[in-house]
Design an enzyme around this catalytic site. Structure first.
Site, PDB file in Angstrom:
ATOM      1  N   PRO A  88      45.977  34.953  51.914  1.00  0.00           N
ATOM      2  CG  PRO A  88      44.747  36.513  50.695  1.00  0.00           C
ATOM      3  CD  PRO A  88      44.852  35.879  52.057  1.00  0.00           C
ATOM      4  CB  CYS A  89      50.822  32.907  50.166  1.00  0.00           C
ATOM      5  SG  CYS A  89      50.613  32.315  48.470  1.00  0.00           S
ATOM      6  CB  VAL A  90      50.587  37.636  46.687  1.00  0.00           C
ATOM      7  CG1 VAL A  90      51.417  38.546  45.801  1.00  0.00           C
ATOM      8  CG2 VAL A  90      49.727  36.715  45.841  1.00  0.00           C
TER       9      VAL A  90
ATOM     10  CG  PHE B 262      53.936  36.542  53.808  1.00  0.00           C
ATOM     11  CD1 PHE B 262      54.578  37.407  54.671  1.00  0.00           C
ATOM     12  CD2 PHE B 262      52.561  36.418  53.895  1.00  0.00           C
ATOM     13  CE1 PHE B 262      53.868  38.126  55.629  1.00  0.00           C
ATOM     14  CE2 PHE B 262      51.838  37.135  54.839  1.00  0.00           C
ATOM     15  CZ  PHE B 262      52.490  37.991  55.706  1.00  0.00           C
TER      16      PHE B 262
END
Length: 545
Positions: free
Chosen positions: A84-86, A88
């Site tokens: 999950p990239c939230v 960053f």
């Protein structure tokens, strides 16, 4: 010819898996914790009737005792994943959000890779991690086993040949999307042709055209009848109060550049987000139809999926358009994944299908098709009593300067202030409570300013009243002929354009050691004087200036 096997961590809707599947790789297992993603992956990918994706926390998976870990995670030639990239993403508190969870999940992925790579008789040859480009600064060049919480003295090298930021439109994806890739992989080849949003919409055709004409997938060699397209034959209109806000955000953000409104069809689509919005700078907004004026719509799920390079026969198993949109927006674009897989297949002389691999689905499998769905036009709601406001005089930006009006709250009491802003980010400057002269104005121009302030203050009356008007809906303000902060700034814009358009010089502000454009100073002066009047409920002494 050999066929490589793949394990997909944080698999989402299966975009990463799909690219490898289309390149002839066999997907053995996939993991995620979101039920719609697991269902979507399983309905689009299966091995001999068995589900591939399973619900599993990758952190827990990565820390299982050895016997259980080997039982749960099969050996494979390739491991892929997109944590999950939230945490960053720059959209998360402008990139300043808490990174702790993101780093935990990043290490979870690397821990699985290390456990498979450094085991006895390992068959793992390649692995790759995909994420937002901002993650680069949080990933080390290499990790010791101790840093990953594992026994042993091996070192996992993360940033190898090919590691870096990739612009996915260079690999055939019809949308602008930059992603960071690291790991042990073969650098993919770029495409010679860049695909535009117009190519996507023309290929799919106008939503609602339920005929048997053929649709050719712009990304894969797949042809379907137009009435076989799922999640495409409907229109969801964006209400005016939302698209007007989006238009301001895109074309008059203040400290950011101008974006197209509606979308420019000759360019790749903007980055597809995970949240469907019709009122933000990132919103993807299309004309409602070729013949409509001032009517706009959201893209269909099929349109955004094709912009993300999913095959046109791929299905998204969500019970609403917002869930389906999230499934698409969080995915790794399959065509980019296919480029990564094809590079490996060519180098190692693996089996590479000559034709696209088509999907097949059971008649009754719980799929919710949005075709024919009627979406009521969203109604604007009143804002919360303590709603914040911060905006500048519309379309009045000169050398990055702008005059802004904003509110703040001291307990339950609202205060309004006027400020001059310049620039953005760390270099942004805010100017207020400084002395300056408007001696370049004539008496007639002062009288125009005085008349404007008198007119506005008589309708606004007080800080509290301005806030009461602001939280009303656009329609309520129009019906009651009210002047809120948005109407005030709009009126000020017309005042400046119609009466002060010849004031194009700058004024030196010795106190600040800076030169400010005259129109910005005039706007700031008017807002400051108006705030002074409605704040004290007294008439301005402007004519004595």
């Amino acid at each position: 010819m050999k066929q490589y096997t793949v394990v997909d961590l944080f698999c989402g809707a299966g975009g990463f898996s799909e690219g490898f599947h289309q390149a002839g790789f066999k997907i053995l297992r996939a993991y995620d914790i979101w039920e719609p993603a697991i269902k979507t992956h399983n309905k689009n990918h299966f091995n001999y009737g068995k589900d591939i994706a399973t619900k599993y926390d990758v952190y827990k998976l990565s820390t299982l005792p050895r016997d259980l870990f080997e039982l749960e995670v099969p050996d494979s030639d390739v491991i892929i994943g997109s944590p999950p990239c939230v945490a960053f993403s720059n959209s998360n508190k402008s990139g300043k959000g808490n990174k702790e969870l993101g780093i935990k999940l990043l290490k979870s992925f690397l821990r699985v890779v290390a456990r498979k790579k450094f085991k006895e008789n390992s068959i793992l040859k390649y692995w790759m991690l995909e994420n937002v480009k901002n993650i680069e600064k949080y990933i080390q060049d290499s990790y010791t086993m101790a840093e990953l919480g594992l026994p042993g003295f091996d070192v996992l090298k993360v940033k190898k040949i090919g590691t870096g930021v990739y612009d996915l439109q260079d690999y055939g994806v019809p949308s602008s999307r930059k992603r960071y890739i690291c790991g042990d992989f073969v650098k993919p080849e770029k495409c010679e042709i860049t695909k535009s949003l117009g190519v996507v919409t023309e290929s799919l055709g106008e939503p609602g055209t339920l005929d048997e004409s053929l649709v050719r997938d712009p990304n894969f060699d797949i042809v379907l009848k137009r009435n076989q397209l799922t999640d495409h034959h409907y229109k969801k209109e964006i209400p005016e109060f939302e698209w007007q806000k989006a238009k301001r955000q895109k074309m008059d953000k203040g400290y950011m550049g101008v974006m197209s409104f509606p979308e420019k069809m000759e360019r790749p689509a903007r980055t597809i987000m995970a949240t469907m919005s019709g009122s933000s700078r990132e919103s993807m907004i299309l004309d409602y139809s070729k013949d409509s004026d001032d009517r706009y719509r959201y893209p269909t799920i099929r349109e955004v999926a094709t912009c993300m390079s999913f095959p046109i026969d791929y299905r998204f198993y969500g019970d609403s358009d917002s869930v389906k949109y999230k499934l698409v927006g969080n995915a790794v674009p399959p065509l980019f994944s296919y480029s990564l897989a094809k590079a490996i297949a060519k180098q190692d002389q693996c089996y590479l299908p000559s034709e696209a691999l088509l999907k097949s689905f059971a008649v009754e499998d719980g799929f919710v098709n949005l075709n024919g769905e009627i979406f009521p036009l969203k109604e604007e709601q009143t804002k919360k009593p303590n709603a914040k406001f911060k905006y500048h005089v519309p379309y009045l930006k000169i050398d990055a300067f702008r005059a802004e009006l904003l509110n703040s709250f001291n307990n339950e009491n609202v205060e309004w202030v006027a400020e001059i802003h310049k620039g953005q980010g760390k270099s942004a400057k805010v100017y207020k409570d400084f002395e300056f002269s408007l001696d370049f104005l004539s008496k007639f121009e002062f009288s125009i300013i005085s008349e404007f302030i008198d007119k506005m203050s008589s309708q606004i009356e007080s800080f509290e009243r301005l806030q009461e008007i602001y939280i009303k809906t656009t329609q309520q303000r129009e019906n009651e002929c009210l002047i809120g902060p948005e109407e005030l700034l709009e009126g000020l814009k017309h005042l400046i354009n119609n009466n002060f358009d010849n004031h194009n010089d700058n004024v030196e502000i010795l106190e600040l050691n800076i030169s400010i454009p005259q129109k910005i100073l005039i706007s700031h002066f008017i807002l400051s004087e108006l705030i002074s009047v409605i704040g004290s409920c007294e008439k301005s002494k402007i004519m004595n200036l």
